[in-house]
Design an enzyme around this catalytic site. Structure first.
Site: not given
Ligand code: PLP
Ligand code: SF4
Length: 702
Positions: A444-445, A448, A457, A461, A464, A466, A625, A662, A669
């Site tokens: 996305r960025y 990175r 996991c 959570c 979460c 995801r 989120d 986000d 972010k």
């Molecule tokens: C959060 C995230 C990152 C890392 O973001 P930082 O601001 O550098 O910590 C990288 N890729 C994705 C897809 C993310 O959601």
């Molecule tokens: S937030 Fe989601 S991905 Fe992270 S540890 Fe909890 S359940 Fe797993």
């Protein structure tokens, strides 16, 4: 006080070869299991007098109803064991066994003997290291340590014969120097040996069946009948094989037995013993008994010592434990939920065991007041069918048993609110799938990527982001897809930062993880690797020394975790963080701002300060989120900003995280600042610009 919370206080851990010290750890484990089966919630802590202050704080915050005192040694010696009793006395929480005075007078055998002699109770003659005492020419003496029990430093050279007191004194000195323990000499009684176990019953001593140690074949092989260290601990030694415990009385022992019982009871009174104890005797060939040792808080292990004696009269191990607790004023009733949660927090337990004993169904959980009805349970099960549930025994144990809105509990118990959602909530607001060139990799960025290496996991959570993906058997990462991701990174030289995420990457085995890290490290344009994991919070046992080595060798590697509440700091989690920090792994934390859990300034301040004290930098505070199923945890942006206002400038800069949203529709972010509030925006909306220069409008009250 929590009636079902029991703390086991035990010896500190340090390197040792001595079996009687190692034994303390087995003892703790067995006791913890027994208490758990009785329905108690059990924690264990090591007693270190240097850390007494911090330990007292930790104990007070956990509020156990009773402390089982298994402290036998401090820094490897029994000499200071009474400090643990004094500490417990000051703490004011009921504790098992004898008090500091009884402990101190019985641990020091010279003091014991003087008190016995003063009360005209029989004990063999003795000579002290400074020459005090009595020397009887022509008799053998056994040189033994003043403070240790468990036959420490007693071997075949301990038995001596001397012509005069001066010579014996020399030998005592030599022996002290050789063993490192202060020694004295006790006249050796070549005869029978008895162990008399005592159990308190409303303060009065009940004498359990007498145990005799039989020395088989000793005289035939010219061996002295000494119960030495080998006899207790060295399997295969002559002594170990030829000394046998029996509860069988010999004919004609009647008077002797009465006398042993009388003396043992007198010792109980004289030394003010409480709970449970053992008195050891030697008996000469005329049938005269003499006390050689008094053990306060003797070892509590099934089939051994006092428990072997108790089982002779039908008191099994867990009944014995209950009686000892009762003597400390606490009754361990079988809890109504039986052993549903028969778990305990064992800081040494291996993480695989914790994983296999995870609670994965709402019916596995201890019901909270108001949640025990069938309707609530059925609803929770319905939720778990949509969004899977799992919690480690360790983490479940941190919850307050009687509080349905406990901040820990709410993070793992399925809530019917998860099935409701607002119109602007979607499964994937970050549109991760759109930015996913290969499965499991999100780019996305510019510089990175995020690589999902496991979709499982330790704890799922409830908040979460995801939750659409994690913990489903239909969604699994394979080594093949992971390698596709790594190939993508290799082909994209602009990627200098790889974030391993999931699920939880530390659900992988050490081998898998090492393989992935090594492979990524072969890519020269990857500068840093990051791991996002909740293991230090939900399964700190996962942070083994072996794992730490693997992470260390992939340096520079940053580890980000997710503490959401100060209650998540325990001895186990703090130790895990210390192992990582000591290995030079930079640590960060990403908290999710959760309504009713950590959105109060007091809780958040405590959380932030706990983090920095444990060398963890608060990195991000995430606004929840706009994901389906987490709406009930979300605060408004305005509330989040007001909270941030309490910290920016008010505490150490490095203790203040960035408040991150986000952006919906995959905007990425953006950090929100408390100063956004001062804009006093019209109709409560603010405009923010993401890293690409695109504008987004946010509703402060949403
Ligand atoms: C959060 C995230 C990152 C890392 O973001 P930082 O601001 O550098 O910590 C990288 N890729 C994705 C897809 C993310 O959601
Ligand atoms: S937030 Fe989601 S991905 Fe992270 S540890 Fe909890 S359940 Fe797993």
């Amino acid at each position: 006080m929590n009636p079902d919370r029991i703390l086991i206080l035990h010896d500190g851990y340090y390197d040792t070869q001595l079996e009687d010290l190692i034994d303390n750890r087995t003892e703790v484990k067995t006791l913890a299991e027994t208490l758990a089966n009785l329905g108690c919630l059990v924690d264990q802590m090591a007693f270190d007098p240097h850390e007494a202050h911090a330990l007292a704080d930790r104990i007070k915050s956990w509020q156990p109803a009773l402390i089982f005192n298994l402290v036998e040694t401090i820094d490897g010696s029994g000499q200071l064991a009474h400090l643990a009793c004094s500490f417990l006395q000051l703490l004011g929480i009921p504790y098992t066994g004898s008090d500091a005075w009884s402990m101190q007078t019985t641990v020091n055998k010279l003091v014991t003997k003087r008190i016995l002699a003063g009360a005209r109770l029989p004990t063999p003659a003795w000579l002290e290291p400074d020459g005090e005492g009595e020397f009887n020419p022509g008799l053998r003496y056994l040189i033994k340590p003043v403070f240790e029990d468990g036959s420490v430093a007693i071997d075949r050279n301990s038995l001596v014969w001397c012509t005069d007191a001066a010579q014996l004194q020399e030998k005592i000195k030599a022996r002290s120097a050789e063993t490192g323990y202060l020694c004295f000499a006790e006249q050796f009684i070549d005869g029978r040996e008895f162990n008399v176990s005592l159990l308190g019953e409303t303060g009065e001593p009940v004498v359990l069946p007498l145990a005799e140690m039989e020395f088989l074949g000793f005289s035939e092989s010219g061996m002295a009948t000494v119960l030495n260290y080998d006899a207790k601990w060295t399997e295969g030694s002559f002594e170990y094989e030829h000394i046998q415990r029996t509860f069988q009385p010999r004919p004609g022992d009647g008077t002797l037995r009465d006398e042993l019982v009388r003396i043992a009871k007198s010792c109980w009174k004289l030394f003010g013993l409480r709970g449970y104890a053992r008195v050891d005797f030697r008996v000469d060939d005329t049938g005269q008994p003499a006390v050689i040792e008094i053990n306060t808080n003797p070892c509590l292990e099934p089939d051994n010592g006092i428990s072997a004696a108790a089982s002779q009269v039908g008191i099994d191990f867990s009944a014995l434990i209950s009686r000892i607790a009762a003597e400390a004023g606490v009754s361990l009733q079988q809890q109504s939920y039986g052993n549903k949660l028969s778990v305990y927090q064992d800081t040494t337990a291996n993480w695989q065991d914790q994983l296999t004993s995870r609670l994965t169904n709402p019916t596995d959980l201890v019901p909270c007041p108001g949640q025990e009805n069938v309707q609530a349970l059925a609803e929770a099960c319905a939720v778990a069918a949509v969004y899977p549930m799992a919690v480690t025994p360790y983490y479940a144990n941190l919850a307050q048993p009687d509080n349905p809105s406990c901040p820990i509990r709410r993070q793992y118990v399925p809530d019917p609110a998860e099935l409701e959602h607002a119109q602007d909530e979607v499964d994937d607001p970050l549109e991760e799938e759109r930015y996913s060139p290969v499965p499991g990799l999100i780019h996305r960025y510019p510089d990175r990527v995020l690589l999902q290496v496991s979709l499982e996991c330790a704890v799922y959570c409830r908040h979460c982001s995801r939750k659409r993906k994690v913990g489903r058997s239909s969604e699994r990462m394979t080594m093949t897809t992971i390698y596709q991701g790594i190939a993508y990174i290799r082909a994209h030289p602009e990627v200098r930062d790889v974030l391993l995420s999931g699920g939880d990457p530390l659900m992988l085995s050490d081998d898998r993880l090492a393989q992935i890290l090594t492979e990524i490290r072969t890519i020269s344009h990857v500068e840093v690797i990051r791991i996002g994991t909740r293991m230090p919070v939900v399964l700190p046992q996962r942070i083994t020394p072996e794992l730490v080595k693997i992470l260390q060798s992939a340096k520079p590697l940053w580890l980000n975790t997710q503490f959401n509440h100060p209650r998540e700091f325990t001895f186990a989690s703090e130790s895990a963080l210390a192992r990582l920090a000591d290995a030079g792994i930079p640590l960060g934390n990403q908290t999710v701002l959760l309504k009713g859990i950590n959105d109060s300034p007091v809780v958040m301040r405590s959380l932030l300060h706990h983090l920095v004290k444990n060398r963890v930098r608060p990195y991000y505070l995430y606004h929840c989120d706009f994901v389906r199923g987490v709406g009930h945890f979300r605060t408004t942006i305005r509330a989040g900003l007001r909270l941030m206002q309490q910290f920016q400038g008010h505490t150490s800069g490095f203790a203040v995280p960035s408040y991150i949203i986000d952006l919906p529709h995959g905007g990425g972010k953006v950090a929100l600042l408390a100063s956004h509030l001062a804009l006093n925006p019209e109709n409560g909306r603010i405009e923010v610009e993401n890293f690409e220069g695109t504008c987004y409008v946010l509703d402060l009250d949403r």
